[in-house]
Design an enzyme around this catalytic site. Structure first.
Site, PDB file in Angstrom:
ATOM      1  N   ARG A  91       0.542  -0.998   0.284  1.00 56.55           N
ATOM      2  CA  ARG A  91       0.669   0.298  -0.364  1.00 56.55           C
ATOM      3  C   ARG A  91       0.935   0.960   0.014  1.00 56.55           C
ATOM      4  O   ARG A  91       0.400   2.565   0.498  1.00 56.55           O
ATOM      5  CB  ARG A  91      -0.838   0.174   1.258  1.00 56.55           C
ATOM      6  CG  ARG A  91      -1.985  -1.028   0.993  1.00 56.55           C
ATOM      7  CD  ARG A  91      -3.274  -0.404   0.936  1.00 56.55           C
ATOM      8  NE  ARG A  91      -4.484  -1.561   0.624  1.00 56.55           N
ATOM      9  CZ  ARG A  91      -5.276  -1.279   0.889  1.00 56.55           C
ATOM     10  NH1 ARG A  91      -5.707  -0.822   1.716  1.00 56.55           N
ATOM     11  NH2 ARG A  91      -5.774  -2.816   0.706  1.00 56.55           N
ATOM     12  N   ARG A 127      -4.378   6.129   0.681  1.00 57.08           N
ATOM     13  CA  ARG A 127      -4.577   6.775   1.141  1.00 57.08           C
ATOM     14  C   ARG A 127      -3.987   8.198   2.065  1.00 57.08           C
ATOM     15  O   ARG A 127      -3.980   8.826   2.111  1.00 57.08           O
ATOM     16  CB  ARG A 127      -5.971   7.098   2.157  1.00 57.08           C
ATOM     17  CG  ARG A 127      -7.788   6.916   0.821  1.00 57.08           C
ATOM     18  CD  ARG A 127      -8.564   6.150   1.424  1.00 57.08           C
ATOM     19  NE  ARG A 127      -8.218   4.594   2.198  1.00 57.08           N
ATOM     20  CZ  ARG A 127      -9.507   4.110   2.636  1.00 57.08           C
ATOM     21  NH1 ARG A 127     -10.431   3.940   2.718  1.00 57.08           N
ATOM     22  NH2 ARG A 127      -8.584   2.824   3.267  1.00 57.08           N
ATOM     23  N   ARG A 183      -7.722  10.199  -7.003  1.00 54.54           N
ATOM     24  CA  ARG A 183      -8.961   9.674  -7.077  1.00 54.54           C
ATOM     25  C   ARG A 183     -10.519   9.984  -6.654  1.00 54.54           C
ATOM     26  O   ARG A 183     -11.170   9.597  -7.328  1.00 54.54           O
ATOM     27  CB  ARG A 183      -8.925   8.980  -5.392  1.00 54.54           C
ATOM     28  CG  ARG A 183      -9.763   7.435  -5.112  1.00 54.54           C
ATOM     29  CD  ARG A 183     -10.193   7.415  -4.112  1.00 54.54           C
ATOM     30  NE  ARG A 183     -11.371   7.320  -3.169  1.00 54.54           N
ATOM     31  CZ  ARG A 183     -12.265   6.523  -2.700  1.00 54.54           C
ATOM     32  NH1 ARG A 183     -10.953   5.888  -2.155  1.00 54.54           N
ATOM     33  NH2 ARG A 183     -13.240   7.064  -2.084  1.00 54.54           N
ATOM     34  N   ASP A 230      -6.615  -3.565  -7.365  1.00 56.10           N
ATOM     35  CA  ASP A 230      -7.297  -4.794  -6.142  1.00 56.10           C
ATOM     36  C   ASP A 230      -7.203  -6.371  -6.463  1.00 56.10           C
ATOM     37  O   ASP A 230      -7.380  -6.455  -7.469  1.00 56.10           O
ATOM     38  CB  ASP A 230      -8.874  -4.135  -6.009  1.00 56.10           C
ATOM     39  CG  ASP A 230      -9.239  -3.842  -4.136  1.00 56.10           C
ATOM     40  OD1 ASP A 230      -8.714  -3.209  -4.024  1.00 56.10           O
ATOM     41  OD2 ASP A 230      -9.782  -5.400  -4.208  1.00 56.10           O
ATOM     42  N   TYR A 280     -14.569 -13.797  -0.224  1.00 53.59           N
ATOM     43  CA  TYR A 280     -15.165 -12.230  -0.511  1.00 53.59           C
ATOM     44  C   TYR A 280     -16.534 -12.534  -1.491  1.00 53.59           C
ATOM     45  O   TYR A 280     -17.646 -12.719  -1.242  1.00 53.59           O
ATOM     46  CB  TYR A 280     -14.636 -10.939  -0.889  1.00 53.59           C
ATOM     47  CG  TYR A 280     -13.326 -10.267  -0.177  1.00 53.59           C
ATOM     48  CD1 TYR A 280     -14.350  -9.457   0.876  1.00 53.59           C
ATOM     49  CD2 TYR A 280     -11.903 -10.487   0.004  1.00 53.59           C
ATOM     50  CE1 TYR A 280     -13.079  -8.648   1.598  1.00 53.59           C
ATOM     51  CE2 TYR A 280     -11.987 -10.032   0.937  1.00 53.59           C
ATOM     52  CZ  TYR A 280     -12.067  -8.941   1.704  1.00 53.59           C
ATOM     53  OH  TYR A 280     -11.134  -8.060   2.732  1.00 53.59           O
TER      54      TYR A 280
HETATM   55  O1  CP3 Z   1      -0.177  -2.221  -2.504  1.00 54.02           O
HETATM   56  C1  CP3 Z   1      -0.203  -1.906  -2.676  1.00 54.02           C
HETATM   57  O2  CP3 Z   1      -0.303  -0.540  -2.989  1.00 54.02           O
HETATM   58  C2  CP3 Z   1      -0.873  -2.540  -4.041  1.00 54.02           C
HETATM   59  C3  CP3 Z   1      -3.199  -1.581  -4.647  1.00 54.02           C
HETATM   60  C4  CP3 Z   1      -3.351  -3.271  -4.107  1.00 54.02           C
HETATM   61  C5  CP3 Z   1      -4.870  -1.746  -3.165  1.00 54.02           C
HETATM   62  N1  CP3 Z   1      -5.760  -3.418  -2.789  1.00 54.02           N
HETATM   63  C6  CP3 Z   1      -5.656  -0.855  -3.569  1.00 54.02           C
HETATM   64  C7  CP3 Z   1      -6.212  -0.528  -2.406  1.00 54.02           C
HETATM   65  C8  CP3 Z   1      -3.272  -3.749  -3.436  1.00 54.02           C
HETATM   66  C9  CP3 Z   1      -2.102  -4.667  -3.453  1.00 54.02           C
HETATM   67  C10 CP3 Z   1      -5.185  -4.718  -2.558  1.00 54.02           C
HETATM   68  C11 CP3 Z   1      -4.883  -6.046  -1.935  1.00 54.02           C
HETATM   69  C12 CP3 Z   1      -6.324  -5.787  -0.849  1.00 54.02           C
HETATM   70  N2  CP3 Z   1      -7.015  -5.193  -1.872  1.00 54.02           N
HETATM   71  C13 CP3 Z   1      -6.350  -6.912  -0.507  1.00 54.02           C
HETATM   72  C14 CP3 Z   1      -4.940  -7.821   0.361  1.00 54.02           C
HETATM   73  C15 CP3 Z   1      -4.471  -6.935   0.793  1.00 54.02           C
HETATM   74  C16 CP3 Z   1      -4.632  -6.669   2.086  1.00 54.02           C
HETATM   75  O3  CP3 Z   1      -4.692  -4.853   2.548  1.00 54.02           O
HETATM   76  O4  CP3 Z   1      -4.546  -6.665   2.766  1.00 54.02           O
HETATM   77  C17 CP3 Z   1      -7.440  -7.379   0.083  1.00 54.02           C
HETATM   78  C18 CP3 Z   1      -8.338  -7.430   1.321  1.00 54.02           C
HETATM   79  C19 CP3 Z   1      -8.530  -6.967  -0.940  1.00 54.02           C
HETATM   80  C20 CP3 Z   1      -9.908  -5.999  -0.879  1.00 54.02           C
HETATM   81  C21 CP3 Z   1     -10.012  -4.158  -0.068  1.00 54.02           C
HETATM   82  N3  CP3 Z   1      -9.567  -3.168  -1.581  1.00 54.02           N
HETATM   83  C22 CP3 Z   1     -10.671  -3.865   1.086  1.00 54.02           C
HETATM   84  C23 CP3 Z   1     -10.892  -4.387   1.852  1.00 54.02           C
HETATM   85  C24 CP3 Z   1      -9.712  -2.574   0.623  1.00 54.02           C
HETATM   86  C25 CP3 Z   1     -10.836  -1.567   2.141  1.00 54.02           C
HETATM   87  C26 CP3 Z   1     -11.614  -0.424   1.694  1.00 54.02           C
HETATM   88  C27 CP3 Z   1     -11.879   0.444   2.819  1.00 54.02           C
HETATM   89  O5  CP3 Z   1     -12.092   1.280   1.956  1.00 54.02           O
HETATM   90  O6  CP3 Z   1     -10.728   0.870   3.151  1.00 54.02           O
HETATM   91  C28 CP3 Z   1      -9.777  -2.170  -0.619  1.00 54.02           C
HETATM   92  C29 CP3 Z   1      -9.811  -0.825  -1.495  1.00 54.02           C
HETATM   93  C30 CP3 Z   1      -8.889  -0.821  -1.449  1.00 54.02           C
HETATM   94  N4  CP3 Z   1      -7.757  -1.063  -2.078  1.00 54.02           N
HETATM   95  C31 CP3 Z   1      -7.867   0.764  -1.097  1.00 54.02           C
HETATM   96  C32 CP3 Z   1      -6.782   0.856  -1.817  1.00 54.02           C
HETATM   97  C33 CP3 Z   1      -5.792   1.877  -1.602  1.00 54.02           C
HETATM   98  C34 CP3 Z   1      -8.683   1.883  -0.162  1.00 54.02           C
HETATM   99  C35 CP3 Z   1      -9.476   2.746  -1.672  1.00 54.02           C
HETATM  100  C36 CP3 Z   1      -9.773   4.035  -1.092  1.00 54.02           C
HETATM  101  O7  CP3 Z   1     -10.397   4.708  -0.178  1.00 54.02           O
HETATM  102  O8  CP3 Z   1      -8.690   4.705  -2.192  1.00 54.02           O
END
Ligand code: CP3
Length: 338
Positions: free
Chosen positions: A27, A31, A40, A77, A151
């Site tokens: 990550r 954010r 975004r 994602d 999921y």
């Molecule tokens: O690491 C990186 O920067 C690469 C991009 C990446 C994202 N998600 C961007 C993202 C990667 C590799 C993921 C993986 C991911 N997504 C996982 C496995 C890794 C982990 O973090 O446990 C999981 C479980 C997800 C599913 C997912 N996507 C969740 C639970 C969420 C959070 C929702 C929230 O509102 O907090 C996301 C959204 C997400 N994916 C964000 C990012 C930067 C936040 C989105 C935003 O609000 O801008």
């Protein structure tokens, strides 16, 4: 095999000597960065950002303008695979992901596959690879089948993944079909990322920790091994990092039996213990607690030095034990990389 450039990350994953420990952070784009929040906002919402190759490329490159990271991770994602398998995917503000129909009530066979959702992600990889500075590795990724299935089955995130765990016990035949569909789709998706320019890949198994040992073997180790052997057959020179978060005592079995080249270790694992359990030549990635980035200062520096000391003597890629928190001050990331 093409000669390796001066590329610490790929060298460390190949077990070669490096001038400095390579570093990147899960990550690293997200954010906590004001420029991410601006892009975004320009995209409108998270899914539109993932589906726009130009904006997703921009976001992937943002942390590299601030920090000397050795790898850039594709911005996308893990839930693109369920979307391509035919589930509707939405991220509602403050609520996390929603997938429908959820497979605890709908049959897998009722979904209409939508593989066109992969194309913009592959285009993001192509654009980003072309724009990366020399020596920075392009890292692709997928979610591992078990984590993605949690999921797909529940339709949303949960604390203990009980809906998917219960289905795996109640109806292992239907659950195995879901896992197999994810495996097959993930191979196509990941192979496409590599063809578009990903030079290494990571499998995120964020919820590997919630399974009992026999279930871990069946739903984490076996499907991961299937993906690893298919990708290795297609792309023998691309290193594969497996990250089974929370696997704890099951981590050595994962490292030995899945066939991954390197293992990611979360912050709950004692680095000295895991170092003793793994073959000395196996590269390890991790495992600083991401919450130390919120405090910064001497606690951060001491803990980072301790991680470096613990993994001295084996190939090591410095990373966090999990993703950067959105409450992280960006200057603390700079301190850590320095
Ligand atoms: O690491 C990186 O920067 C690469 C991009 C990446 C994202 N998600 C961007 C993202 C990667 C590799 C993921 C993986 C991911 N997504 C996982 C496995 C890794 C982990 O973090 O446990 C999981 C479980 C997800 C599913 C997912 N996507 C969740 C639970 C969420 C959070 C929702 C929230 O509102 O907090 C996301 C959204 C997400 N994916 C964000 C990012 C930067 C936040 C989105 C935003 O609000 O801008």
């Amino acid at each position: 095999m093409a000669a390796l450039k001066n590329d610490r990350f790929l060298r460390a994953l190949a077990g070669e000597k490096v001038d400095m420990t390579p570093v990147w952070m899960m990550r690293q784009a997200g954010r906590y960065l004001p420029e991410y929040r601006a892009t975004r906002a320009q995209a409108g919402d998270f899914m539109s950002l993932c589906k726009s190759p130009e904006l997703a490329c921009e976001v992937t490159l943002q942390p590299l303008r601030r920090y000397a990271m050795d790898a850039a991770i594709l911005f996308s994602d893990i839930l693109i695979v369920p979307h391509a398998l035919g589930q509707d995917l939405q991220f509602l503000a403050g609520e996390g992901p929603h997938l429908s129909p959820r497979l605890v009530d709908a049959a897998l066979s009722s979904l209409q596959p939508a593989p066109h959702h992969f194309a913009p992600v592959w285009e993001t990889v192509r654009l980003t690879r072309a724009a990366l500075p020399e020596g920075v590795t392009m890292l692709g990724f997928i979610g591992s089948p078990w984590t993605v299935a949690t999921y797909m089955v529940a339709g949303e995130g949960s604390k203990d993944h009980h809906v998917a765990r219960a289905m795996a016990y109640r109806d292992p035949v239907a659950f195995a079909e879901i896992i197999q569909a994810i495996v097959d789709s993930s191979i196509t998706y990941l192979s496409g990322q590599i063809e578009a320019g990903a030079e290494a890949v990571q499998l995120f198994d964020s919820w590997a920790g919630s399974l009992a040992p026999q279930q871990f073997q069946r739903w984490v180790v076996e499907p991961t091994a299937q993906i690893v052997s298919a990708i290795r057959a297609l792309h023998p020179n691309v290193p594969i990092i497996g990250f089974p978060k929370g696997a704890g005592a099951k981590l050595p079995a994962y490292a030995w039996e899945t066939g991954v080249d390197a293992v990611g270790v979360d912050e709950t694992v004692d680095p000295r213990w895991i170092s003793k359990e793994l073959p000395v030549q196996m590269p390890v990635q991790g495992n600083l607690d991401p919450l130390l980035l919120i405090s910064g200062g001497p606690q951060l520096e001491d803990a980072a030095r301790d991680v470096l000391d613990a993994f001295r003597g084996r190939p090591h890629v410095f990373n966090l034990g999990h993703g950067i928190s959105q409450h992280t001050p960006p200057e603390h990331v700079a301190e850590l990389v320095d």
